[in-house]
Enzyme design. Structure first.
Site, PDB file in Angstrom:
ATOM      1  N   ASP A 194       0.823  -1.218   0.000  1.00  0.00           N
ATOM      2  CA  ASP A 194       0.000   0.000   0.000  1.00  0.00           C
ATOM      3  C   ASP A 194       0.860   1.272   0.000  1.00  0.00           C
ATOM      4  OD1 ASP A 194      -1.297  -2.308   1.205  1.00  0.00           O
ATOM      5  OD2 ASP A 194      -2.992  -1.004   1.636  1.00  0.00           O
ATOM      6  N   HIS A 197     -10.694   1.187   0.689  1.00  0.00           N
ATOM      7  CA  HIS A 197     -10.807   2.622   0.431  1.00  0.00           C
ATOM      8  C   HIS A 197     -10.959   2.934  -1.062  1.00  0.00           C
ATOM      9  CE1 HIS A 197     -10.075   3.550   4.565  1.00  0.00           C
ATOM     10  NE2 HIS A 197      -8.835   3.106   4.564  1.00  0.00           N
TER      11      HIS A 197
END
Length: 254
Positions: free
Chosen positions: A8, A68
């Protein structure tokens, strides 16, 4: 052949660090495909047009996401790009694609994005979802980004897919694990690859803000930490003829 998966990327700081380090990393390891998780690449979390462009310019071939993915409702058209994935076990009515086939001329590779359901949103069962997808795919070279919270869920799915996919790599927790291995002599596995962001932080977030949230239980606005970054990734070497992972190696660049 070799696939590089990057954990990420957190905020603009992570994007800038990736841009500085990824080109040389790809040359050094002779990488054929680069997959980058970009679900936190926009400041504040989520993915934006600007952050997605930054990841592609840095050298990403495919961008995966997670919980997200749809944070920025005014930028959902991003997911019309088949190289930007959202978890496949979101509802079919959601925008975007859960997997893509990356064509390299003489061979292809499938990249699948899945999300866990333990301690996360109640999406479709990832085990059932991956079964449906595998029935549709016509290449033995199959890589899964499993964006999940629970280590037990990640390890269970890894064993469930042993011999059926080239590799399953976990994302989401931003903390790299030390269990890189090849399951059943075929499937590369790592519970979590880690992140690209400020190392002295709380998962890329400003340390004091995270402490206040957890200690005082007051509303806070998460802000990207400042400081020196690190890059966490994993290199998967595989036989393109049968989809067998032959080597897995974690990478850390500071």
């Amino acid at each position: 052949m070799k696939l590089l998966m990057i954990g990420d990327v957190v905020g603009s700081c992570g994007c800038r660090f990736l841009a500085r380090k990824l080109p040389a990393l790809k040359r050094e390891h002779c990488i054929d495909i680069t997959v980058v998780n970009g679900e936190n690449s926009a400041d504040g979390n989520g993915i934006s047009r600007e952050s997605a462009q930054s990841l592609f310019q840095a050298g990403a071939d495919i961008i995966t996401t997670g919980n997200h993915a749809f944070q920025r409702r005014n930028e959902l058209d991003l997911f019309e790009n088949e190289s930007i994935l959202r978890p496949a076990n979101y509802a079919d009515a959601c925008p975007g694609h859960g997997y893509t086939i990356y064509d390299m001329g003489s061979t292809q590779a499938a990249v699948i994005n899945l999300q866990g359901v333990l301690m996360m949103e109640p999406l479709d069962n990832p085990f059932d979802t991956i079964d449906r997808i595998l029935a549709e795919i016509d290449t033995p070279n199959i890589f899964v980004d499993f964006h999940a919270e629970a280590t037990s869920e990640k390890r269970a799915l890894g064993h469930y897919l042993t011999g059926r996919v080239t590799a399953l790599i976990g994302t989401h927790t931003h903390v790299p694990t030390a269990d890189a291995c090849i399951l059943g002599g075929h499937t590369g596995y790592l519970t979590d690859v880690g992140m690209v962001g400020v190392e002295q932080s709380v998962l890329g977030v400003s340390t004091q803000i995270a402490i206040d949230k957890l200690r005082l239980h007051i509303p806070v606005r998460f802000e990207e930490a400042e400081g020196d970054c690190w890059l966490c990734g994993v290199v998967l070497e595989y036989d393109k003829r049968c989809g067998k992972c032959t080597k897995i190696e974690s990478l850390f660049v500071r």
